[in-house]
Write an enzyme that holds these catalytic residues in place. Sequence first.
Site, PDB file in Angstrom:
ATOM      1  N   ALA A 155       1.024  -1.398  -0.211  1.00  0.00           N
ATOM      2  CA  ALA A 155       0.224  -0.240   0.211  1.00  0.00           C
ATOM      3  C   ALA A 155       0.873   1.140   0.198  1.00  0.00           C
ATOM      4  O   ALA A 155       1.704   1.302  -1.039  1.00  0.00           O
ATOM      5  CB  ALA A 155      -0.652  -0.208   1.186  1.00  0.00           C
ATOM      6  N   CYS A 156       0.326   2.099   1.014  1.00  0.00           N
ATOM      7  CA  CYS A 156       1.200   3.883   0.969  1.00  0.00           C
ATOM      8  C   CYS A 156       2.741   3.309   1.220  1.00  0.00           C
ATOM      9  O   CYS A 156       3.467   4.261   1.414  1.00  0.00           O
ATOM     10  CB  CYS A 156       0.813   4.461   1.588  1.00  0.00           C
ATOM     11  SG  CYS A 156      -1.162   4.803   1.002  1.00  0.00           S
ATOM     12  N   SER A 157       3.231   2.339   1.845  1.00  0.00           N
ATOM     13  CA  SER A 157       4.711   1.663   2.027  1.00  0.00           C
ATOM     14  C   SER A 157       5.384   1.053   0.837  1.00  0.00           C
ATOM     15  O   SER A 157       6.613   1.074   1.128  1.00  0.00           O
ATOM     16  CB  SER A 157       4.420   1.195   3.442  1.00  0.00           C
ATOM     17  OG  SER A 157       4.095   1.963   4.730  1.00  0.00           O
ATOM     18  N   SER A 334       2.295   5.253  -2.002  1.00  0.00           N
ATOM     19  CA  SER A 334       3.542   5.577  -2.257  1.00  0.00           C
ATOM     20  C   SER A 334       4.189   6.530  -2.792  1.00  0.00           C
ATOM     21  O   SER A 334       5.560   6.458  -2.106  1.00  0.00           O
ATOM     22  CB  SER A 334       3.581   4.064  -2.349  1.00  0.00           C
ATOM     23  OG  SER A 334       3.508   3.872  -4.249  1.00  0.00           O
ATOM     24  N   PHE A 359       3.887   5.050   5.109  1.00  0.00           N
ATOM     25  CA  PHE A 359       3.116   4.927   5.606  1.00  0.00           C
ATOM     26  C   PHE A 359       1.693   4.540   5.581  1.00  0.00           C
ATOM     27  O   PHE A 359       1.280   5.263   4.546  1.00  0.00           O
ATOM     28  CB  PHE A 359       2.950   5.254   7.447  1.00  0.00           C
ATOM     29  CG  PHE A 359       2.587   6.854   7.493  1.00  0.00           C
ATOM     30  CD1 PHE A 359       1.530   7.172   7.917  1.00  0.00           C
ATOM     31  CD2 PHE A 359       3.584   7.700   7.702  1.00  0.00           C
ATOM     32  CE1 PHE A 359       1.264   8.791   7.784  1.00  0.00           C
ATOM     33  CE2 PHE A 359       3.885   8.545   8.391  1.00  0.00           C
ATOM     34  CZ  PHE A 359       2.302   9.615   7.764  1.00  0.00           C
TER      35      PHE A 359
END
Length: 374
Positions: A155-157, A334, A359
């Site tokens: 995901a966003c990481s 990300s 995160f």
Amino acid sequence: MFTPVITGTGIFTPDQIITNAELVASFNAYVDLYNAEHAAAIEAGEVEAKAHSSEEFIVKASGIEQRYVIDKAGVLDPQVMHPLLRQRSDDEPSLMAEMALDAASKALAKAGKTAADVDAVICAASNLERAYPAVAIEIQELLGINGFAFDMNVACSSATFGIQAAADMVRSGSIRSALVVNPEICSAHLEWRDRDCHFIFGDVATATLIEREEAAKGPYFEIRSTRCATQFSNNIRNNNGFLRRSRPDGVADRRDMQFMQNGRKVFKEVLPLVSDHVAGHMADNGVVSGDLKRIWLHQANKSMNDFIGRKVLGRVPEPGEQPNILQDYANTSSAGSIIAFAKYSDDLKDGDMGLICSFGAGYSVGSVIVQKHG
């Protein structure tokens, strides 16, 4: 053992922009249509009326003022409310690969390198265009890179996890260099009909070239240390997937088949998780807040970044110490921390240290301690 360094970054930015004013006008038109269509059920108390959005609400909730998207016409059509993208032939480059190609080419040019200098491609993104063949392998082919490639999703990481994977491979000597690319078509998995999140995301692609230190041709950032962590949570979720058609109502227009989150729980739980993670990472590497000239954070929400910035530095960050780009790009999953790093790192001096941190869903958090050389 080799020292991994970042020698180049690149950003692909779509040419279409949706302002908050445009977004609110479209959303409110959709709300009026919905409430009119369900007027009887709303009057009977069977359906809840939808509420209008506003520019003031969006800025206060997020700090976002606009976002770049691949297609704005579909998003702004009150009867569509999602991007409308051309169906491409399997013989054509996929959209994600095309975006990544642009960003990767810029990263290579900045580093003064060519495809011949790269051994691996990692396509790290929150949502991939398809299950297989890997988008990373397609990007590898378009760039003309020998070696190997693979996709990853945290995901966003995803970008910081990809950088850790690439840095570890460079450090061990198994590869000379790797491109970590982050093509994020967030507009396609955002639910634009949900007032609580319709303003959050934008589209972009970023790329980072990681090499051995001795291969650097100009100024570079030494990757001093990386750290990643995950902790399971349902508070950020997207239930779409290839098993969708195998379940009852699996192909129905269900809300959980797009991005959804419990924002209050995320805010309450993620902030201490990230703050403790970064504090531990710094302490274990003998880095104190005064050593950091800049922090490049995940661009999800200005209030979250301001809170983390204060925790990391032990004070309110000075202008420029914690650059934000989400007012222009919105949340790009990300890619956000990499956009901030790419745009606001060239001015650092030899020896200056900084920290990249992302995160998100998982929960997941990744941090990279870097030091400028040259």
